[in-house]
Design a protein around this motif. Structure first.
Motif: not given
Lengths: 519, 465
Positions: A36-39, A88-92, A404-409
């Protein structure tokens, strides 16, 4: 206030995770807190793009007569791509951690978020004072983390040597700012004097391991995917950011040709070792060196946008690969699409990497083309190499979250080729980019047929251990021992029984020189 | 109330009181609180200014006559007093952890009041005698009763005592120079005398050989205290001289000599620090480098020298206190401060190791630590005058960093997989932890010490503007 908002979100989330781990270790929703925080931080970083440029200054250092500069941060066309890449990296990292064996690991997430926070501050630094302070923070975090995890003399020394090389970078940046001041103008990233830019490039090169070629990243035994990837990529991004602050066509030092040659050698070495590495994690230091060298080469040729393009490829393409721990056919295809980001084809994010303003170094282009081809080929090989668990073995929620973690990067990287900064929508160089891309595919397709490479594939190196690249360190160690002997002789003389007489003799000499002009 | 009674006699009385107390904790509390109150008084209550509390009026007078001599502490001295007593409180609170409060608190209070008296006394030259008395009192502080005296202590006494006759001679010659400024021979003689006196007092190269010797053989916390207080007072003493005599202030040779002396100290101290295997000796060399920086700051007179020199005192004291405190913890565990004996100790004493390492980095002026901001200012000011000086200073700093890195390597390297655990007690952890946070706070926000320097412009009549 948008900069403190985002960074506070990240640091507060990290702090919350630490407190939760301390007071309620059985708390079940730590992952949700982290995600939640990183999003939220990620969303606010996207919003930054609509408000550039934004400047944020910490309370002024006093007295003002002594401190004309205070720590200051800026969001602009070059810092934003790095910032969005890091968040984005952190979120991933948080999303993909759902499938890791050590899940849940709130301490690792807190560390990741803190590092990303420092990384953000580094890429937003608007003056050398701010940058050296954030660099120091990142270096200390990395040092403590590494020393906690390694055992054995050799490994500890590697960690310390890595720290030393980064400190040398800090030293060169401080020297550059003093030199600029001596020339009559305080060093500022917005108006860097031409004679100073070379020092900025050397500072970044030292921290990245390009000048002289060395591995600033010790062997990767203990910290691997999530936190390890963040540590490596944040550290590299924080150094590469400096390259983006070098104004176009302002590098006019006679040292540039030599530095270009060194950079080309470092690039080819990094690319080759990456191509040879047994797996993506063992090859990670070489991935960083090769892409850092490409970024340095762009900066040396007066192409800051190109430098940024290689930098964000390092974070986003590298991040996608290094965070992949699960096999899934469509994800593999997606990762292959990530090769687009590395291709330097027109309108790809790295297209601006080949749009150099200076063309004096065309004769080094084959080396850089070869590097890019090797990087691309190694990337494809690592993507297609069978590894990890099947996605079916994961719990249902992790099966949905992990991709989702890979897609977002990958998708953010593709988007950066089209929108949001000065390197977007670039046709690039229509010869070098396609040539590197085709060469990379050919090397991947036919490379394994070559006897030399085939042997390498069966007996792959174990990873970055001691090698010829450590020669500078060994030389310094030898120098140190010789100097140590000499100093011992002097201190024995001064501290021995005749020490007082020697001291008085020296004083007599000193004062006679000082006041009388003769000994 | 009188300023002399407040800042000189009360500490002596408090010292007497602590000698009568048995419990170490009580000694620490009394010493720490008395020093803190004196510091706060110096920081916030102006001398010679009537304060009204309802119907009562209250004033701290500045002068007192003792044995026909006048002692004066005015508003101009309050910056120095606040800093010295504030830092003294920090030292005393740490002395409990270092297990030296029985010696440090009583002797420390008396030494400090003597040194404060040295810049309060008139005629000014009596200061040399008061400093010598403080040096003599340092001997029982360094050497516990019944223990043999080490070579370092003897050499300390010799070198510091040699300073006194030179300063007294210089003081005898100086009025003559003021009266006949054209007498070049007299000016050179008095300058040489004064320079020799200060060379001994500041322990300029090569007169500093006692510092590493003392640091090797004696308790790090006590040595560190002496290495903090003496150069700090010596700096005030030098500033007093420069402020008083216009020909000294306007001399072209003095800044040059200060710069060369400071530079040699920074370079040699830094390089030697890099090669030490004994962490106490490394601390000694770091103190030499710090004193070198004082001299370099003073070489910038009459511009920003006073401002920078004063501002260097707080990081210096903090750095040395945390360094010594961490060493005390490690020494109590390992019995020795030799790097070979401390291999891998970071895993069992992480807080002390972090404290030590950060203090070393701060001494080297590493960004983010207390030593960085004002060191950077000094480098910036010097860079406009000579880049060669900067180059050599960076060599010295590199030496200190090399020492810090060697410490890190040795303390963290272990061949066995020993688990990490916290063996420091709560008091040690809290004190070193607070010290570490303060190092970072000063490195990030150096402006927090700015209010302490509000009386600085009036501290010296001719300097400091």
């Amino acid at each position: 206030m948008i900069i403190p908002l985002t960074t506070s979100l990240i640091f507060l989330t990290a702090l919350t995770l630490l407190i939760l781990q301390w007071i309620r270790p059985e708390f079940r929703y730590t992952w949700l807190v982290a995600a939640g925080g990183i999003l939220l931080a990620w969303i606010t970083t996207i919003i930054w793009q609509f408000h550039t440029p934004v400047i944020f200054e910490l309370p002024s250092w006093k007295p003002a007569a002594m401190f004309p500069e205070s720590p200051r941060f800026v969001i602009d066309a070059f810092s934003w791509p790095y910032a969005i890449s890091l968040t984005t990296l952190a979120l991933s990292v948080i999303l993909t951690s759902a499938t890791l064996e050590d899940y849940p690991n709130p301490l690792s997430w807190a560390g990741t978020l803190a590092l990303i926070g420092f990384g953000l501050l580094a890429v937003l630094a608007d003056n050398p004072l701010t940058l050296v302070m954030v660099w120091a923070a990142i270096d200390l975090v990395e040092l403590v983390t590494q020393l906690r995890t390694v055992t054995g003399t050799q490994a500890s020394r590697q960690v310390i040597f890595a720290f030393v090389s980064r400190m040398a970078g800090i030293g060169v940046l401080i020297w550059a700012s003093l030199l600029s001041l001596a020339n009559g103008s305080p060093l500022d990233f917005r108006s860097t004097p031409p004679q100073i830019t070379i020092y900025l490039i050397i500072a970044a090169g030292l921290r990245l391991g390009v000048f002289p070629l060395h591995l600033p990243y010790p062997s990767e035994s203990a910290i691997r995917r999530g936190f390890g990837t963040t540590l490596r990529l944040v550290s590299a991004a924080s150094s590469m950011m400096l390259l983006s602050r070098i104004p176009p066509v302002s590098t006019n030092s006679p040292a540039i040709p030599y530095l270009m040659v060194l950079t080309a050698l470092a690039a080819v070495y990094g690319g080759w070792m990456w191509f040879r590495s047994s797996n993506d994690l063992n090859g990670r230091p070489f991935w960083i060196i090769a892409l850092a060298a490409l970024s340095v080469a762009s900066a040396l040729q007066g192409n800051p946008a190109g430098s940024v393009s290689w930098g964000i490829a390092l974070i986003l393409v590298g991040g996608a690969l290094f965070l992949s721990s699960i096999q899934e056919r469509w994800l593999t295809r997606l990762l292959l699409a990530g090769a687009w980001g590395l291709s330097a084809l027109p309108f790809s994010p790295t297209a601006s990497g080949w749009s150099s303003h200076l063309t004096d170094y065309w004769w080094l282009s084959p080396f850089f083309v070869a590097t890019q081809a090797l990087l691309l080929s190694g990337y494809i090989r690592n993507v297609l190499y069978p590894f990890g668990n099947k996605i079916e073995s994961q719990p249902i929620w992790a099966r949905n979250i992990y991709p989702a973690g890979i897609v977002i990067l990958v998708s953010i990287h593709i988007l950066l080729g089209l929108w949001g900064w000065e390197g977007a929508q670039e046709p690039g160089n229509l010869i070098a980019g396609p040539l590197a891309f085709v060469s990379g595919l050919l090397i991947y397709r036919f490379g394994s047929r070559l006897r030399m490479i085939r042997n390498l594939h069966t007996t792959r190196p174990k990873g970055p251990t001691t090698s010829w690249s450590d020669t500078p360190y060994n030389f310094f160690q030898w120098m140190y021992h010789q100097a140590c002997r000499l100093s011992l002789v002097f201190s024995n003389v001064l501290e021995g029984d005749g020490g007082i007489l020697w001291a008085l003799l020296f004083l007599a000499f000193f004062f006679s020189r000082m006041y009388l002009g003769t000994p | 109330m009188n300023a002399i009674f407040l800042w000189i006699i009360i500490p002596v009385l408090a010292a007497g009181l602590t000698l009568l107390i048995n419990r170490q904790q009580h000694i620490v509390i009394i010493g720490g609180i008395v020093s803190a109150i004196l510091a706060l008084t110096a920081a916030f209550i102006p001398v010679d200014l009537a304060l009204r509390f309802g119907p009562f009026s209250y004033k701290i007078t500045s002068s007192l006559q003792i044995l026909g001599r006048s002692l004066t502490l005015g508003q101009e001295d309050q910056t120095g007093l606040g800093i010295i007593y504030g830092l003294l409180a920090f030292w005393f609170f740490g002395s409990g952890v270092a297990q030296v409060s029985r010696r440090l608190v009583p002797f420390g209070l008396v030494i400090t009041s003597l040194l404060v008296a040295s810049f309060a006394v008139d005629p000014f030259l009596y200061a040399a005698l008061l400093i010598e008395m403080a040096v003599l009192l340092s001997i029982p502080l360094l050497v516990p009763f019944g223990k043999p005296v080490s070579r370092g202590v003897i050499r300390f006494l010799i070198y510091q005592t040699l300073a006194m006759p030179f300063i007294l001679f210089a003081g005898w010659l100086l009025p003559g120079v003021e009266a006949s400024p054209g007498d070049l021979a007299l000016a050179i003689q008095s300058t040489i005398m004064l320079s020799l006196g200060f060379a001994f007092l500041f322990s300029v190269f090569p007169l500093y050989s006692w510092i590493p010797m003392l640091s090797e053989d004696n308790h790090p916390y006590i040595v560190s205290f002496i290495l903090w207080i003496l150069p700090t007072i010596a700096m005030l003493f030098v500033l007093g001289f420069l402020d008083r005599y216009s020909w000294l202030r306007n001399s072209e040779t003095i800044p040059q000599a200060l710069r060369i002396a400071g530079l040699i100290m920074v370079v040699t101290g830094g390089i030697w620090a890099a090669f030490q295997n004994h962490l106490g000796r490394m601390l000694g060399y770091a103190a030499i480098v710090e004193t070198g920086f004082y001299l370099l700051a003073l070489s910038l007179l009459p511009e920003t020298g006073v401002e920078i020199a004063f501002r260097l005192t707080i990081p210096r004291a903090l750095t040395m206190a945390i360094w010594a405190l961490s060493l005390s913890v490690l020494q109590s565990k390992a019995g020795s401060l030799n790097l070979l004996h401390l291999k891998g100790i970071a895993r069992s004493y992480p807080v002390a190791t972090i404290g030590l390492t950060l203090a070393q980095l701060s001494a080297a002026g590493f960004p983010l630590t207390a030593g960085f901001p004002f060191r950077l200012v000094l480098l910036e000011k010097l860079s406009t005058q000579s880049l060669t000086t900067i180059f050599w200073i960076l060599i010295g700093i590199f030496g200190l960093l090399a020492g810090a890195i060697r410490t890190m390597t040795n303390l963290s390297t272990t061949t066995e997989n020993i688990p990490w655990q916290l063996n420091e007690d709560i008091y040690q952890t809290v004190l070193i932890g607070v010290g570490i946070l303060t190092l970072f706070a000063l490195g990030l926000f150096p402006q927090i010490v700015h209010p302490f320097f509000r009386y600085l412009p009036v501290a010296f009549e001719h300097l400091g503007h």
